[in-house]
Write a protein that holds these residues in place. Sequence first.
Motif, short mmCIF file in Angstrom:
data_model
loop_
_atom_site.label_atom_id
_atom_site.label_comp_id
_atom_site.label_asym_id
_atom_site.label_seq_id
_atom_site.Cartn_x
_atom_site.Cartn_y
_atom_site.Cartn_z
N SER A 146 1.11 6.35 -18.83
CA SER A 146 0.82 6.62 -17.43
C SER A 146 2.06 6.46 -16.56
O SER A 146 2.26 7.22 -15.60
CB SER A 146 -0.29 5.68 -16.93
OG SER A 146 0.16 4.34 -16.93
N GLY A 147 2.88 5.44 -16.88
CA GLY A 147 4.13 5.25 -16.17
C GLY A 147 3.98 4.83 -14.72
O GLY A 147 4.91 4.99 -13.94
N THR A 148 2.83 4.29 -14.32
CA THR A 148 2.63 3.88 -12.94
C THR A 148 2.27 2.41 -12.86
O THR A 148 1.58 1.88 -13.73
CB THR A 148 1.51 4.70 -12.27
OG1 THR A 148 0.27 4.47 -12.96
CG2 THR A 148 1.84 6.18 -12.30
N PHE A 149 2.78 1.77 -11.81
CA PHE A 149 2.43 0.38 -11.54
C PHE A 149 2.49 0.16 -10.04
O PHE A 149 3.46 0.54 -9.38
CB PHE A 149 3.39 -0.58 -12.24
CG PHE A 149 3.14 -2.02 -11.90
CD1 PHE A 149 2.05 -2.69 -12.45
CD2 PHE A 149 3.95 -2.70 -11.00
CE1 PHE A 149 1.79 -4.02 -12.13
CE2 PHE A 149 3.70 -4.03 -10.68
CZ PHE A 149 2.62 -4.69 -11.26
N HIS A 150 1.43 -0.45 -9.50
CA HIS A 150 1.36 -0.71 -8.07
C HIS A 150 0.90 -2.15 -7.85
O HIS A 150 -0.04 -2.62 -8.51
CB HIS A 150 0.38 0.25 -7.39
CG HIS A 150 0.67 1.69 -7.65
ND1 HIS A 150 1.68 2.37 -7.00
CD2 HIS A 150 0.10 2.57 -8.51
CE1 HIS A 150 1.71 3.62 -7.45
NE2 HIS A 150 0.76 3.76 -8.36
N LEU A 151 1.57 -2.82 -6.93
CA LEU A 151 1.20 -4.19 -6.58
C LEU A 151 1.42 -4.38 -5.09
O LEU A 151 2.42 -3.90 -4.53
CB LEU A 151 2.03 -5.19 -7.37
CG LEU A 151 1.78 -6.69 -7.11
CD1 LEU A 151 2.01 -7.50 -8.38
CD2 LEU A 151 2.68 -7.24 -5.99
N LYS A 152 0.50 -5.07 -4.46
CA LYS A 152 0.69 -5.42 -3.05
C LYS A 152 0.12 -6.81 -2.80
O LYS A 152 -0.85 -7.23 -3.42
CB LYS A 152 0.03 -4.40 -2.13
CG LYS A 152 -1.48 -4.32 -2.21
CD LYS A 152 -2.02 -3.32 -1.20
CE LYS A 152 -3.54 -3.23 -1.25
NZ LYS A 152 -4.08 -2.27 -0.27
N THR A 153 0.77 -7.53 -1.91
CA THR A 153 0.29 -8.85 -1.52
C THR A 153 0.65 -9.10 -0.07
O THR A 153 1.72 -8.67 0.40
CB THR A 153 0.88 -9.96 -2.42
OG1 THR A 153 0.40 -11.23 -1.99
CG2 THR A 153 2.39 -9.99 -2.36
N GLU A 154 -0.23 -9.77 0.63
CA GLU A 154 0.03 -10.05 2.03
C GLU A 154 1.13 -11.09 2.21
O GLU A 154 1.84 -11.10 3.21
CB GLU A 154 -1.26 -10.54 2.71
CG GLU A 154 -2.37 -9.49 2.75
CD GLU A 154 -3.64 -10.02 3.38
OE1 GLU A 154 -3.60 -11.14 3.95
OE2 GLU A 154 -4.67 -9.35 3.30
#
Length: 372
Positions: A146-154
């Motif tokens: 897939s080759g995708t990675f997403h991360l978010k944090t406040e």
Amino acid sequence: MQKHLNHIEKLRKITFYSILLIIFLLTSLYLLLQTSYFQTKITQYITKELSEKLHSEIQIENVSLSLFKGFVFKGILVEDQLNDTLLFAEEISVIPEGLQVNFSDISLKEVEVKNMYFNLYEVSGDTLNFQFLLDVFQSNEDQDTSGTFHLKTEKIEIQNSSFAYKLKDTTQVKGMNFKDIRIDSLHFLLSDLKVDNDDITAYIENIAFKEQCGFQLENFSSDLLTVNPRTINVSDLSISTDKSELEFDSLGISYPDGFDFSNFMTDIHSHISLKSGSVSYNDIKYFTGDTLEYEEMLGISATISGTPDNFEIKKLYLNYEDLLNLKLKAKVKDLPDFEDPEFQIAIQNLSTNVEKLRLMTIPGKEEFLAGL
């Protein structure tokens, strides 16, 4: 009509008991996670999985679930291939944002790290002791279709931590030694962190630390920070030490793929737009190796681009205690070789205050300015 009311009553009861069941299951899960048996089993499973995937010794003393801190990991130890400490953290807490079902798209409310020690050193040549981790991550990327990675944090915060970086070159230098860095009392706070594959954005709320040479950073904060594999850009940057203050409109840094700090003097290219600054010589000396003590302040604004050893000053304004006002352009080569550097300087304006110069003293040269 009565039949319809009966259906509604049944639906109400089913909903009510379903909610009770969910609350009961969540409460039971929470209570089970507080028991030493389940904490031990979870800790053993996590350390076993991480050790196998990272090809390194991983230890975690305890894993628990807290209502206010989320998942809490205590006593985390990561060893390098030489069985030396790569990372140790007394506590890491993670508060997820909802139920995480896709580990390539992670949302967190808060990450907090307490009393961490991160230890980097040269193993051989230009190879650092964490290279094996880079190799593992690269291998995982090659296998990930897939080759995708997403991360978010406040929010991500590191408190009261230390960082060490050491190359095999043991040459002793005065002031800041970029081949032997030791940072203590590190505080690091980011907000609105987003990671989209290789692109990172965040707002720097504060970075503070003290380096072993004595240099002390009290505040490093900015508006939007953007990072990708070859550049770092930041806007509205503020920097203050215990002695100096700097305000930047923008600061941009570019570097080659695989950059590891060993050749930072030639490999880092930067563009700096310094709006205003008040700099103490007692801070400058950490980077020049000087040992003299001066209390005077230097006012400065500048636009600079290039590498640390070869750069162009497109404009520079200096004000030294109302003794000296200077405006110039310059090109500098072959730094930090202070014995044989090359300077090309075009002075556009220079003014001095002779009366104040006469009152000035230079340690060891008290009579030098008296004859002016």
